[in-house]
Scaffold this motif. Structure first.
Motif, PDB file in Angstrom:
ATOM      1  N   LEU A  12      20.412  26.699  14.915  1.00  0.00           N
ATOM      2  CA  LEU A  12      19.112  27.222  15.013  1.00  0.00           C
ATOM      3  C   LEU A  12      17.970  26.440  14.015  1.00  0.00           C
ATOM      4  N   ALA A  13      18.582  26.172  12.913  1.00  0.00           N
ATOM      5  CA  ALA A  13      17.859  25.377  11.806  1.00  0.00           C
ATOM      6  C   ALA A  13      17.363  23.995  12.408  1.00  0.00           C
ATOM      7  N   ASN A  14      18.307  23.517  12.939  1.00  0.00           N
ATOM      8  CA  ASN A  14      17.788  22.021  13.738  1.00  0.00           C
ATOM      9  C   ASN A  14      17.078  22.180  14.757  1.00  0.00           C
ATOM     10  N   GLN A  15      16.957  23.357  15.357  1.00  0.00           N
ATOM     11  CA  GLN A  15      15.754  23.406  16.549  1.00  0.00           C
ATOM     12  C   GLN A  15      14.438  23.800  16.025  1.00  0.00           C
ATOM     13  N   MET A  16      14.424  24.626  14.783  1.00  0.00           N
ATOM     14  CA  MET A  16      13.317  24.857  14.196  1.00  0.00           C
ATOM     15  C   MET A  16      12.684  23.620  13.450  1.00  0.00           C
ATOM     16  N   MET A  17      13.551  23.005  12.873  1.00  0.00           N
ATOM     17  CA  MET A  17      13.121  21.793  12.093  1.00  0.00           C
ATOM     18  C   MET A  17      12.931  20.389  12.789  1.00  0.00           C
ATOM     19  N   ARG A  18      12.821  20.562  14.099  1.00  0.00           N
ATOM     20  CA  ARG A  18      12.969  19.158  15.010  1.00  0.00           C
ATOM     21  C   ARG A  18      12.271  18.427  14.600  1.00  0.00           C
TER      22      ARG A  18
ATOM     23  N   LEU B 116      18.638  30.735   6.887  1.00  0.00           N
ATOM     24  CA  LEU B 116      17.658  30.528   5.614  1.00  0.00           C
ATOM     25  C   LEU B 116      18.413  29.413   4.720  1.00  0.00           C
ATOM     26  N   GLY B 117      19.784  29.696   4.608  1.00  0.00           N
ATOM     27  CA  GLY B 117      20.400  28.848   3.533  1.00  0.00           C
ATOM     28  C   GLY B 117      20.538  27.117   4.388  1.00  0.00           C
ATOM     29  N   ALA B 118      20.562  27.230   5.634  1.00  0.00           N
ATOM     30  CA  ALA B 118      20.814  25.933   6.518  1.00  0.00           C
ATOM     31  C   ALA B 118      19.432  25.479   6.422  1.00  0.00           C
ATOM     32  N   VAL B 119      18.251  26.195   6.671  1.00  0.00           N
ATOM     33  CA  VAL B 119      16.923  25.664   6.539  1.00  0.00           C
ATOM     34  C   VAL B 119      16.739  24.941   5.111  1.00  0.00           C
ATOM     35  N   ALA B 120      16.989  25.626   4.209  1.00  0.00           N
ATOM     36  CA  ALA B 120      16.980  25.149   2.795  1.00  0.00           C
ATOM     37  C   ALA B 120      17.591  23.898   2.583  1.00  0.00           C
ATOM     38  N   ALA B 121      18.859  23.894   3.150  1.00  0.00           N
ATOM     39  CA  ALA B 121      19.708  22.729   2.975  1.00  0.00           C
ATOM     40  C   ALA B 121      19.288  21.472   3.703  1.00  0.00           C
ATOM     41  N   ILE B 122      18.922  21.710   4.979  1.00  0.00           N
ATOM     42  CA  ILE B 122      18.251  20.533   5.680  1.00  0.00           C
ATOM     43  C   ILE B 122      17.012  20.172   5.152  1.00  0.00           C
ATOM     44  N   ALA B 123      16.286  20.744   4.644  1.00  0.00           N
ATOM     45  CA  ALA B 123      15.055  20.443   4.158  1.00  0.00           C
ATOM     46  C   ALA B 123      15.179  19.679   2.759  1.00  0.00           C
ATOM     47  N   ILE B 124      16.258  20.012   2.141  1.00  0.00           N
ATOM     48  CA  ILE B 124      16.533  19.458   0.726  1.00  0.00           C
ATOM     49  C   ILE B 124      17.018  18.169   1.337  1.00  0.00           C
TER      50      ILE B 124
END
Length: 87
Positions: A16-22, A69-77
């Motif tokens: 889901l985080a990958n799809q959001m942060m494409r 939320l943790g995955a989005v934060a980790a990918i962004a970092i």
């Protein structure tokens, strides 16, 4: 919660985080791995910082939201790190 449930929730959250942060330069497999790590960290932080008992407690919507939320934060970092980041 068992390790297998953490991994399943992490896979879902990472995808889901990958799809959001494409817009990033990441690939799906790497983002899912980082998502699993982010889910573990997100669940731990929710329990530690906010006092949520068992923030990730099975394969359910609440667990997926915390892990997401943790995955989005980790990918962004990881994407913000300078250098040869593959994400």
């Amino acid at each position: 919660m068992g390790l297998l449930s953490w991994i399943i929730v992490g896979l879902i959250a990472g995808w889901l985080a990958n799809q959001m942060m494409r817009g990033g330069r990441g690939n799906m497999v790497t983002d899912i791995v980082v998502g699993i790590i982010g889910a573990l960290v997100g669940g731990w932080l929710a329990g530690t910082l906010f006092g949520v008992p068992n923030a990730v407690n099975g394969v359910n919507a609440g667990s997926i939201v915390v892990a997401f939320l943790g995955a989005v934060a980790a990918i962004a970092i990881v994407r913000a790190l300078p250098g040869r980041s593959p994400l």
